[in-house]
Design a protein around this motif. Structure first.
Motif, PDB file in Angstrom:
ATOM      1  N   ASP A 151       0.838  -1.215   0.000  1.00  0.00           N
ATOM      2  CA  ASP A 151       0.000   0.000   0.000  1.00  0.00           C
ATOM      3  C   ASP A 151       0.864   1.253   0.000  1.00  0.00           C
ATOM      4  OD1 ASP A 151       0.872  -0.695   2.598  1.00  0.00           O
ATOM      5  OD2 ASP A 151      -0.646   0.606   3.492  1.00  0.00           O
ATOM      6  N   ARG A 152       2.170   1.087   0.352  1.00  0.00           N
ATOM      7  CA  ARG A 152       3.041   2.258   0.456  1.00  0.00           C
ATOM      8  C   ARG A 152       4.200   2.235  -0.522  1.00  0.00           C
ATOM      9  NH1 ARG A 152       4.440   1.771   6.422  1.00  0.00           N
ATOM     10  NH2 ARG A 152       2.988   0.034   6.398  1.00  0.00           N
ATOM     11  N   GLU A 153       4.464   1.076  -1.122  1.00  0.00           N
ATOM     12  CA  GLU A 153       5.587   0.967  -2.058  1.00  0.00           C
ATOM     13  C   GLU A 153       5.037   0.879  -3.485  1.00  0.00           C
ATOM     14  OE1 GLU A 153       7.463  -2.684  -0.877  1.00  0.00           O
ATOM     15  OE2 GLU A 153       7.796  -1.998   1.164  1.00  0.00           O
ATOM     16  N   THR A 154       5.834   1.366  -4.443  1.00  0.00           N
ATOM     17  CA  THR A 154       5.440   1.131  -5.833  1.00  0.00           C
ATOM     18  C   THR A 154       5.795  -0.319  -6.178  1.00  0.00           C
ATOM     19  OG1 THR A 154       7.581   1.740  -6.722  1.00  0.00           O
ATOM     20  CG2 THR A 154       5.993   3.537  -6.464  1.00  0.00           C
ATOM     21  N   VAL A 155       5.255  -0.807  -7.282  1.00  0.00           N
ATOM     22  CA  VAL A 155       5.566  -2.169  -7.724  1.00  0.00           C
ATOM     23  C   VAL A 155       7.080  -2.302  -7.893  1.00  0.00           C
ATOM     24  CG1 VAL A 155       5.310  -3.805  -9.634  1.00  0.00           C
ATOM     25  CG2 VAL A 155       3.319  -2.526  -8.816  1.00  0.00           C
ATOM     26  N   GLU A 156       7.671  -1.286  -8.516  1.00  0.00           N
ATOM     27  CA  GLU A 156       9.109  -1.290  -8.767  1.00  0.00           C
ATOM     28  C   GLU A 156       9.896  -1.385  -7.453  1.00  0.00           C
ATOM     29  OE1 GLU A 156      12.184  -1.490 -11.399  1.00  0.00           O
ATOM     30  OE2 GLU A 156      10.040  -1.579 -11.781  1.00  0.00           O
ATOM     31  N   GLU A 157       9.492  -0.583  -6.461  1.00  0.00           N
ATOM     32  CA  GLU A 157      10.186  -0.600  -5.164  1.00  0.00           C
ATOM     33  C   GLU A 157      10.097  -1.980  -4.505  1.00  0.00           C
ATOM     34  OE1 GLU A 157       9.669   4.100  -3.833  1.00  0.00           O
ATOM     35  OE2 GLU A 157       8.148   2.630  -3.242  1.00  0.00           O
ATOM     36  N   SER A 158       8.905  -2.559  -4.540  1.00  0.00           N
ATOM     37  CA  SER A 158       8.743  -3.881  -3.919  1.00  0.00           C
ATOM     38  C   SER A 158       9.604  -4.911  -4.642  1.00  0.00           C
ATOM     39  CB  SER A 158       7.276  -4.324  -3.960  1.00  0.00           C
ATOM     40  OG  SER A 158       6.460  -3.446  -3.233  1.00  0.00           O
ATOM     41  N   LEU A 159       9.633  -4.825  -5.972  1.00  0.00           N
ATOM     42  CA  LEU A 159      10.416  -5.792  -6.742  1.00  0.00           C
ATOM     43  C   LEU A 159      11.904  -5.690  -6.409  1.00  0.00           C
ATOM     44  CD1 LEU A 159       8.798  -5.705 -10.315  1.00  0.00           C
ATOM     45  CD2 LEU A 159       8.864  -7.628  -8.718  1.00  0.00           C
ATOM     46  N   ILE A 160      12.395  -4.461  -6.318  1.00  0.00           N
ATOM     47  CA  ILE A 160      13.817  -4.261  -6.017  1.00  0.00           C
ATOM     48  C   ILE A 160      14.135  -4.822  -4.628  1.00  0.00           C
ATOM     49  CG2 ILE A 160      15.544  -2.456  -5.486  1.00  0.00           C
ATOM     50  CD1 ILE A 160      14.294  -0.870  -7.861  1.00  0.00           C
ATOM     51  N   LYS A 161      13.219  -4.571  -3.687  1.00  0.00           N
ATOM     52  CA  LYS A 161      13.401  -5.062  -2.320  1.00  0.00           C
ATOM     53  C   LYS A 161      13.538  -6.592  -2.312  1.00  0.00           C
ATOM     54  CE  LYS A 161      10.731  -4.227   1.907  1.00  0.00           C
ATOM     55  NZ  LYS A 161       9.597  -3.437   2.422  1.00  0.00           N
ATOM     56  N   ILE A 162      12.679  -7.264  -3.065  1.00  0.00           N
ATOM     57  CA  ILE A 162      12.670  -8.735  -3.056  1.00  0.00           C
ATOM     58  C   ILE A 162      13.928  -9.281  -3.723  1.00  0.00           C
ATOM     59  CG2 ILE A 162      11.441 -10.799  -3.856  1.00  0.00           C
ATOM     60  CD1 ILE A 162       8.861  -8.913  -3.839  1.00  0.00           C
ATOM     61  N   ILE A 163      14.241  -8.739  -4.901  1.00  0.00           N
ATOM     62  CA  ILE A 163      15.417  -9.243  -5.637  1.00  0.00           C
ATOM     63  C   ILE A 163      16.692  -8.989  -4.833  1.00  0.00           C
ATOM     64  CG2 ILE A 163      16.789  -9.039  -7.769  1.00  0.00           C
ATOM     65  CD1 ILE A 163      14.223 -10.017  -8.723  1.00  0.00           C
ATOM     66  N   SER A 164      16.796  -7.806  -4.209  1.00  0.00           N
ATOM     67  CA  SER A 164      17.994  -7.492  -3.407  1.00  0.00           C
ATOM     68  C   SER A 164      18.110  -8.470  -2.252  1.00  0.00           C
ATOM     69  CB  SER A 164      17.939  -6.082  -2.819  1.00  0.00           C
ATOM     70  OG  SER A 164      17.660  -5.169  -3.806  1.00  0.00           O
ATOM     71  N   ASP A 165      16.979  -8.786  -1.638  1.00  0.00           N
ATOM     72  CA  ASP A 165      17.001  -9.722  -0.519  1.00  0.00           C
ATOM     73  C   ASP A 165      17.503 -11.094  -0.980  1.00  0.00           C
ATOM     74  OD1 ASP A 165      15.914 -10.336   2.375  1.00  0.00           O
ATOM     75  OD2 ASP A 165      15.239 -11.977   1.090  1.00  0.00           O
ATOM     76  N   LEU A 166      17.048 -11.527  -2.146  1.00  0.00           N
ATOM     77  CA  LEU A 166      17.485 -12.834  -2.663  1.00  0.00           C
ATOM     78  C   LEU A 166      18.981 -12.810  -2.987  1.00  0.00           C
ATOM     79  CD1 LEU A 166      14.441 -13.697  -4.995  1.00  0.00           C
ATOM     80  CD2 LEU A 166      14.927 -14.607  -2.707  1.00  0.00           C
ATOM     81  N   GLU A 167      19.457 -11.656  -3.471  1.00  0.00           N
ATOM     82  CA  GLU A 167      20.897 -11.515  -3.743  1.00  0.00           C
ATOM     83  C   GLU A 167      21.674 -11.581  -2.428  1.00  0.00           C
ATOM     84  OE1 GLU A 167      20.556  -8.698  -7.748  1.00  0.00           O
ATOM     85  OE2 GLU A 167      21.075  -7.795  -5.816  1.00  0.00           O
ATOM     86  N   ASP A 168      21.188 -10.862  -1.413  1.00  0.00           N
ATOM     87  CA  ASP A 168      21.866 -10.851  -0.113  1.00  0.00           C
ATOM     88  C   ASP A 168      21.946 -12.251   0.491  1.00  0.00           C
ATOM     89  OD1 ASP A 168      22.127  -8.159  -0.365  1.00  0.00           O
ATOM     90  OD2 ASP A 168      20.489  -7.635   1.014  1.00  0.00           O
TER      91      ASP A 168
END
Ligand SMILES: Nc1ncnc2c1ncn2[C@@H]1O[C@H](COP(=O)(O)OP(=O)(O)OP(=O)(O)O)[C@@H](O)[C@H]1O
Ligand SMILES: [Mg+2]
Length: 206
Positions: A151-168
């Protein structure tokens, strides 16, 4: 051994949107992955199941078992399914091992306002019994690996968050370490059209 990325959350919370985005990015990075969307599974794999607790649990366990088979064979399973009951999710976690749960956190009021499929209006009108969030429970995950506040993040922001987490977590190599492929929405579209022509997945989003 690969992993399973399970998007859980209310209807309209963003599971399909984000799972598709992550899936396409994995394919572009040359990673073997499959997308299991609850809607498509229900049409092609669990047609006989309804929305009682028992049927929902069977459906979630089936998806969990397929994910286990895929992940065991080095294929990432990306799942978009409400999976409202904590116990069924816990069983899948145990079965799969490398299980990453993404909670699409979105207040009911926002999901209802989006009403992407017009289902909330029908549920409020009493046309759909056992609708998650309205007349059926959703047990929020207590300790998901990742939370996206859709509700507070754009689709792009959420996607970056998820992919970065998987990279980490070293589950996915960074982009610059991959031989990128040109895998597009059109490739998916063509595959889905073939399926539809064979009589599968009538509610597939194309
Ligand atoms: N950060 C975000 N992440 C995901 N979706 C978002 C976000 N911000 C806005 N949205 C919008 O919210 C809607 C989410 O719909 P989507 O079909 O992905 O939900 P769903 O969880 O798959 O629902 P269902 O369980 O009914 O299939 C889309 O219209 C999407 O564009
Ligand atoms: Mg969906």
């Amino acid at each position: 051994m690969s992993f399973t990325l399970w998007f859980t959350g209310l209807s309209g919370s963003g599971k399909t949107t984000l799972s598709r985005g992550v899936y396409l990015e994995l394919k572009r990075r040359g990673i073997k992955a499959e997308l299991l969307d609850g809607d498509i599974i229900r049409t092609n794999f669990s047609q006989e199941l309804g929305f009682t607790k028992r049927d929902r649990d069977i459906n979630v366990r089936r998806i969990g078992f397929v994910s286990y088979l895929l992940s065991k064979n080095d294929i990432v399973s990306v799942v978009a399914a409400i999976a409202p009951y904590a116990n069924a999710r816990r069983q899948n976690r145990r079965l799969i091992g490398q299980y990453i749960e993404v909670f699409c956190n979105c207040p009911l009021a926002v999901a209802e306002k989006r009403d992407v499929k017009g289902l909330y209006a029908r549920a409020r009108a009493g046309e759909i019994p056992s609708f998650t969030g309205i007349s059926d429970p959703y047990e929020e995950p207590r300790a998901p690996e990742l939370v996206v506040d859709t509700d507070r993040e754009t689709v792009e922001e959420s996607l970056i968050k998820i992919i970065s987490d998987l990279e980490d977590r070293r589950l996915v190599p960074k982009r610059d370490q991959c031989k990128l492929c040109n895998y597009t929405e059109e490739d998916e579209f063509r595959r889905r059209q073939n399926l539809a022509a064979l009589g599968f997945a009538r509610n597939i989003q194309v």
